[in-house]
Design an enzyme around this catalytic site. Sequence first.
Site: not given
Length: 230
Positions: A41, A45, A114, A117
């Site tokens: 994650e 991101d 989450d 990502e």
Amino acid sequence: MPHRHAGAAVVFEGHAFADGSLLAQALTHRSAGSPHNERLEFLGDALLNLIIAEQLYLRWPKADEGAMTRARAELVRESALAEVARTLELGTRLTLGPGEMKTGGHRRDSILADALEAIIAALYLDGGFDACRNIVLAWFEPLLAALPPLHQVGKDAKTRLQEWLQARQLPLPVYTLAEESGDDHDRRFRVACTLGEPEISSEGNGTSRRGAEQAAAEAALAQLPQRPVK
């Protein structure tokens, strides 16, 4: 969605994973134990922010840093990522611990965002940046195409609707709670937005009343006639 084909490779959104464990990890919430998706994650991101920033830079050659920053924030906010995750039906693929399963974690915006990502990171690690970017851009193209005009970027739907009406000296919209459902940990709201002139009615859904109002305003904006200000 992920599925197996004749070579036992795991295929997700057209990408055949050489290492299927990356996808499995990306879909595993920490409540289910290790290896889970938090490290992926973190990487995903950063990748998503880069991919979106690059697209805004290319598509908006006259935009300044502030406008592009606001647009990127609009596209990568948690609720936007969760909606993309829902179009991919990620909730049904998540591996959750018993507690999260019981409380409906597969529907929660934060968990879905989450996981999305994490999948972006998995695509990058398995297939490289170009393959990752191509898939991610296909997911986000509808959101990119729906961005408001440059001067309105960063303004939410309710504000844009109000400004449209005020510029034409028309009555402001009325928002009405049409339905509230679900348990305390998984509330859902449906809100109606009504305009007197032009006569338009729309509805929006969300996990909060404010979110549902924003969705209803967005739906109303899509119905507005594109006529100039008087």
